[in-house]
Design an enzyme around this catalytic site. Structure first.
Site, PDB file in Angstrom:
ATOM      1  N   TYR A  51      43.870  19.755  52.039  1.00  0.00           N
ATOM      2  CA  TYR A  51      43.041  19.277  50.817  1.00  0.00           C
ATOM      3  C   TYR A  51      42.637  20.566  50.064  1.00  0.00           C
ATOM      4  O   TYR A  51      42.915  20.650  48.729  1.00  0.00           O
ATOM      5  CB  TYR A  51      42.087  18.469  51.071  1.00  0.00           C
ATOM      6  CG  TYR A  51      41.235  17.753  50.124  1.00  0.00           C
ATOM      7  CD1 TYR A  51      41.668  17.087  49.068  1.00  0.00           C
ATOM      8  CD2 TYR A  51      40.002  18.356  49.485  1.00  0.00           C
ATOM      9  CE1 TYR A  51      41.131  16.627  47.948  1.00  0.00           C
ATOM     10  CE2 TYR A  51      39.264  17.887  48.584  1.00  0.00           C
ATOM     11  CZ  TYR A  51      39.963  17.042  47.826  1.00  0.00           C
ATOM     12  OH  TYR A  51      39.139  16.499  46.612  1.00  0.00           O
ATOM     13  N   GLU A  92      35.377   9.692  45.972  1.00  0.00           N
ATOM     14  CA  GLU A  92      34.071  10.279  45.751  1.00  0.00           C
ATOM     15  C   GLU A  92      33.170   9.160  45.868  1.00  0.00           C
ATOM     16  O   GLU A  92      32.030   9.601  46.274  1.00  0.00           O
ATOM     17  CB  GLU A  92      34.300  10.933  44.619  1.00  0.00           C
ATOM     18  CG  GLU A  92      35.035  12.198  44.504  1.00  0.00           C
ATOM     19  CD  GLU A  92      34.705  13.370  45.313  1.00  0.00           C
ATOM     20  OE1 GLU A  92      33.815  13.261  45.976  1.00  0.00           O
ATOM     21  OE2 GLU A  92      35.447  14.274  45.595  1.00  0.00           O
ATOM     22  N   TRP A 109      32.922  14.117  53.759  1.00  0.00           N
ATOM     23  CA  TRP A 109      34.034  14.419  52.908  1.00  0.00           C
ATOM     24  C   TRP A 109      35.289  14.288  54.062  1.00  0.00           C
ATOM     25  O   TRP A 109      36.354  13.580  53.965  1.00  0.00           O
ATOM     26  CB  TRP A 109      34.246  15.482  52.223  1.00  0.00           C
ATOM     27  CG  TRP A 109      35.598  15.594  51.147  1.00  0.00           C
ATOM     28  CD1 TRP A 109      36.752  16.539  51.625  1.00  0.00           C
ATOM     29  CD2 TRP A 109      36.080  14.675  50.457  1.00  0.00           C
ATOM     30  NE1 TRP A 109      37.656  15.997  50.877  1.00  0.00           N
ATOM     31  CE2 TRP A 109      37.361  15.125  49.930  1.00  0.00           C
ATOM     32  CE3 TRP A 109      35.457  13.482  49.853  1.00  0.00           C
ATOM     33  CZ2 TRP A 109      38.163  14.215  49.038  1.00  0.00           C
ATOM     34  CZ3 TRP A 109      36.382  12.814  48.999  1.00  0.00           C
ATOM     35  CH2 TRP A 109      37.475  13.167  48.539  1.00  0.00           C
TER      36      TRP A 109
END
Ligand SMILES: [Zn+2]
Length: 180
Positions: free
Chosen positions: A17, A39, A47
């Site tokens: 990522y 998000e 995350w």
């Protein structure tokens, strides 16, 4: 201070990522919608959790097809809330469906979500947050800021010394275009 650019490279989930997605421009509306949903769902969680659940999210949300998610009825939303692969939070599920509807409305007025973002650029973070609060649901300052960083609309996803920063600059993110 340890930053994302310190811990992410080489990490099985964060690495790909960080190296290929974080801070790079995103042009497809479904891809932008996916990032916004992730998000929003990250609120209160890490995350890393989102990256690990990403495949399950894609499956649960029809690969983030805006047209499909916008049509999710009460039964479909209840099914999502019973899916242990995703985040079973009613407000977050409702926000995904409502924001899909709102993005479809934006498409009617601006052609696409991507074009809507471009049409408003450049704005500073506070102005973006005001715009997102008025346009979407569940988009407070932190979520809006993280979303815009992640798609290259705000500067600062990567540290100046991070080698990914140079690759992002070559791909001309929105924040760099405003300075030219
Ligand atoms: Zn970095």
């Amino acid at each position: 201070m340890t930053t994302y650019c310190d811990i992410a490279p080489g990490h099985p989930d964060h690495g790909p990522y960080h190296d290929r997605e974080y801070g790079f421009p995103v042009t497809g509306d479904d891809a932008l919608f996916e990032r916004l949903v992730l998000e929003i769902n990250q609120a209160g969680l890490s995350w890393l959790t989102m990256l690990r659940k990403r495949a399950a999210f894609r499956e649960a949300f029809d690969n983030f097809s805006l047209e499909r998610v916008a049509r999710y009825d009460a039964r479909r939303r209840a099914k999502l809330l019973a899916n242990p692969g995703i985040i079973r939070n009613r407000l977050k599920v409702e926000a995904a469906v409502e924001n899909a509807k709102r993005i479809l409305a934006i498409r009617k007025s601006h052609g696409s979500f991507a074009q809507w973002l471009a049409a408003h650029h450049p704005l500073d973070k506070e102005e973006w947050v005001r715009l997102f609060k008025k346009t979407f649901v569940f988009t407070g300052g932190e979520i809006t800021g993280s979303f815009l960083l992640s798609i290259g609309y705000l500067k600062g996803a990567h540290e100046e010394w991070c080698p990914v920063q140079a690759r992002i600059l070559k791909s001309k993110p929105a924040w760099a275009q405003a300075r030219m």
